[in-house]
Design an enzyme around this catalytic site. Structure first.
Site, short mmCIF file in Angstrom:
data_model
loop_
_atom_site.label_atom_id
_atom_site.label_comp_id
_atom_site.label_asym_id
_atom_site.label_seq_id
_atom_site.Cartn_x
_atom_site.Cartn_y
_atom_site.Cartn_z
N TYR A 149 0.83 -1.20 0.00
CA TYR A 149 0.00 0.00 0.00
C TYR A 149 0.87 1.26 0.00
O TYR A 149 1.98 1.23 -0.49
CB TYR A 149 -1.05 -0.06 1.14
N ARG A 202 -8.92 10.69 -8.36
CA ARG A 202 -8.05 11.29 -7.34
C ARG A 202 -7.32 10.17 -6.62
O ARG A 202 -7.72 9.74 -5.54
CB ARG A 202 -8.89 12.14 -6.38
N LYS A 220 -6.24 -2.24 -1.64
CA LYS A 220 -7.15 -2.17 -0.48
C LYS A 220 -7.72 -3.54 -0.16
O LYS A 220 -7.87 -3.92 1.00
CB LYS A 220 -8.30 -1.20 -0.78
N GLU A 291 -13.70 4.49 -3.62
CA GLU A 291 -12.30 4.76 -3.33
C GLU A 291 -11.70 5.71 -4.35
O GLU A 291 -11.81 5.46 -5.56
CB GLU A 291 -11.56 3.40 -3.37
N ASP A 292 -11.10 6.76 -3.88
CA ASP A 292 -10.33 7.68 -4.73
C ASP A 292 -11.13 8.25 -5.91
O ASP A 292 -10.61 8.36 -7.02
CB ASP A 292 -9.02 7.02 -5.19
N ASP A 314 -14.33 5.46 1.65
CA ASP A 314 -13.22 5.35 2.58
C ASP A 314 -12.45 6.66 2.73
O ASP A 314 -11.94 6.96 3.80
CB ASP A 314 -12.27 4.24 2.11
N ASP A 315 -12.37 7.44 1.65
CA ASP A 315 -11.59 8.69 1.73
C ASP A 315 -12.28 9.69 2.65
O ASP A 315 -11.62 10.51 3.29
CB ASP A 315 -11.43 9.29 0.33
N ASN A 454 -0.77 12.03 1.25
CA ASN A 454 -0.05 10.90 0.65
C ASN A 454 0.29 11.21 -0.80
O ASN A 454 -0.39 12.03 -1.42
CB ASN A 454 -0.95 9.65 0.66
#
Ligand code: NAD
Length: 597
Positions: A149, A202, A220, A291-292, A314-315, A454
């Site tokens: 990850y 993103r 993930k 996600e993202d 999750d973000d 990150n």
């Protein structure tokens, strides 16, 4: 004496003698431990035949078995298994234990000269032998998490088209409109419980990586299995290839996605809608993790679907829970109550606003009104402090706009607001400067500094900078891992505010209870559990999250707490087992080789 013949899924043991008496037969069966598999025994002029099916039914043999990553054990197949499964001669003669196999893989990994090479090697192992991959990851979680990850997965996504080897997951594009359910049906497993889906807009703090963002859902899901024990066959990574506006990728002949600009508006929304409802049709028990996604879609989609299907982002929600958990444990070091704190965020996107909202819930549990709770949370975005008189605020930011004159600069905001904690979620490297950190150290005995952007290259400050510029007094957490720092005669272990403390346990709790929705309350209880798992000895070393070596234990407790919320709120679709913890423990996937014979 006897000969073993493989024909498709059937194994025939052919004896040389015409007649095999009962004793010889049962001695033989016991010897090769096949009694339970005996279906039928036939004799013939020249041989007695045992037809053995049952356990081996459907199991591939020979090369096909070695090429099946869920069944392959490589050099760990025993001699009996090799004999019965057509593997004799196809493997080097020596049988190895899984521990010896791990030693070999680690030796190879450690000799590699870069993390991206280690990533490629680990993914190749995952494609070859899943049990060995997960056992290795679980037993060496602190060493391998940064490879599987963040930060390495970020590099892997940047280079995705160039390191691509084998596909895993489902890709859906706009040209699949009207047949998304059919595509999902192509997946080889039909019991799917967790789907991680991205549209690649993103990726971490790296921006629009289009279909090359597939590294994220895959990563993930590997963590779901390693950290909470969700069986790998129950999960599915999905990329919705909606195009990309990244010109580097559009001009790269090795880019893995379709070369057209990002779809927006109605076409985009229709694709998402079709995907969401196709999942309900094909995998009705699946939890969908967004996600993202880009900021503009992330909040919108969550709002639209959270009360319709079992899903979370999750973000927004996972990050919120891990950050709030970090604050809960940081307060054990700094002293004081949550409601006495002022939090200043740099960045008001998914991570920042999601955390703000969960913090408000936590503050309200301490007795504050919604308004009082919001007044503890302040935000600076790319245009300065979020205040009432700004006219450019979206509805999510507007909820945190306070009556205050405009302030353009983050340092000035720190001086004016005197926060106990600064939380960096801007994706902008180096924004926590020496001056800002010195100011935080002047205002606070133990300043809380979270630099969560990150990957590592985007971090607002490094662990070393945070400790050095605060005379070693900062309570620090980052998004990507940093090495321990020795300063002012102490060695401090920087904490990684990794969402992995939260989402695998949440997913397991949802799966175990059959929760039909995922609620903010589940994330708040998860945050409390994670914070409660930090020991005094961890705090003494500067850690505000439990060591990753305890992740399975932590995830189990999170899962139990989340399932309890589902039962308490009438959201569970399965009867409550008497011992919820034991029930969830039983569901847990242990990466151990199964005995085929
Ligand atoms: P986002 O795009 O939704 O939000 C970014 C925010 O930063 C926006 O509000 C933007 O206005 C603001 N910003 C941009 N430039 C700025 C500047 N110069 N000064 C002040 N603000 C600025 O992204 P996000 O999902 O909120 O993620 C932000 C970062 O947080 C990313 O780097 C991501 O990797 C990281 N993150 C970390 C974790 C974790 O550590 N557990 C979890 C999620 C996200």
């Amino acid at each position: 004496m006897y000969k073993i013949i493989h024909e498709k899924n059937e194994i025939t043991v052919q004896f040389e003698k015409d007649l095999v008496d009962g004793d010889t037969l049962s001695g033989f069966l016991n010897h090769i431990n096949l009694q339970s598999m005996l279906k039928k025994c036939t004799g013939g002029d020249t041989a007695a035949r045992l037809r053995i099916r049952k356990q081996l039914e459907g199991l591939p043999t020979g090369m096909a078995l070695l090429r099946d990553p869920t069944l392959n054990k490589g050099s760990a197949f025993t001699l009996e298994e090799r004999e019965m499964l057509g593997l004799t001669g196809l493997l080097p003669p020596r049988v190895h234990t899984i521990e010896e196999q791990m030693q070999r893989v680690l030796e190879v990994l450690r000799k590699k000269s870069s993390d991206i090479e280690r990533y490629v090697s680990l993914i190749a192992l995952q494609d070859r032998n899943k049990i060995l991959f997960y056992r290795l990851l679980l037993d060496n979680i602190e060493e391998l998490m940064p490879i599987v990850y963040t930060p390495t997965v970020g590099q892997a996504c940047l280079e995705f088209g160039h390191i691509f080897r084998r596909p895993r997951g489902i890709y859906i594009t706009a040209r699949d409109k009207g047949r998304v359910a059919e595509l999902l049906g192509n997946w080889p497993f039909n019991d799917i419980r967790i789907i991680v889906v991205t549209d690649g807009e993103r990726i971490l703090g790296l921006g629009d990586l289009g279909a090359d963002g597939m590294g994220i859902p895959k990563g993930k899901l590997a963590l779901y299995s390693a950290c909470a024990g969700i069986h790998p066959s129950l999960s599915l990574p999905v990329t919705l290839d909606m195009g990309t506006n990244n010109t580097r990728l559009l001009n790269d002949p090795l880019y893995t996605g379709l070369q057209h600009p990002r779809l927006r508006g109605e076409v985009y929304d229709e694709m998402i809608e079709e995907f969401i409802f196709a999942v309900q049709q094909v995998f009705p028990a699946a939890l969908i993790q967004f996600e993202d996604f880009g900021n503009r879609n992330a909040f919108r989609l969550l709002q639209k679907y959270r009360n319709l299907v079992c899903c979370f982002n999750d973000d927004i929600q996972g990050t919120a829970a891990v950050t709030v958990a970090g604050i809960f444990s940081a307060l054990r070091i700094t002293g004081g109550h949550l409601k006495e704190q002022r939090f200043l965020f740099l960045g008001a996107g998914e991570a920042g606003l999601g955390t703000g909202e969960l913090m408000v819930s936590a503050l309200m549990e301490e007795g504050l009104t919604s308004e009082e709770a919001r007044s503890c949370c302040w935000f600076v975005d790319s245009k300065g402090l979020i205040v009432k008189e700004r006219t450019d605020l979206n509805e999510h930011k507007a909820l945190f706009a306070h009556e205050h004159p405009p302030v353009l600069d983050f340092h000035a905001a720190v001086e004016i607001l005197q926060p106990q904690a600064i939380i960096g979620v801007s994706g902008q490297a180096g924004r926590f400067t020496a001056e800002i950190l010195e100011t935080m150290a002047r205002i606070n005995e133990r300043p809380i500094v979270f630099s969560l952007s990150n990957p590592t290259s985007n971090s607002e400050c490094s662990a070393e900078e945070a400790y050095t510029w605060t005379e070693g007094r900062a309570v620090f957490a980052s998004g990507s891992p940093f090495d321990p720092v020795t300063t002012h005669n102490r060695t401090l272990i920087p904490s990684q505010g990794n969402n992995v403390y939260i989402f695998p346990g949440v997913g397991m709790g949802v799966m175990a209870s059959g929760a039909m929705r995922v609620t903010d309350e589940m994330f708040l209880v998860a945050a409390r559990i994670v914070a409660g798992e930090v020991l005094e000895t961890d705090l003494a070393q500067g850690r505000i999250f439990p060591p990753l070596t305890r992740i399975r234990e932590v995830s189990l407790k999170v899962a139990v707490a989340v399932a309890e919320v589902a039962y308490a709120r009438g959201l569970a679709s399965r009867p409550r087992p008497d011992d919820l913890q034991a029930f969830i423990r039983d569901l847990t996937f242990e990466p151990q080789y199964q005995k085929y014979i």
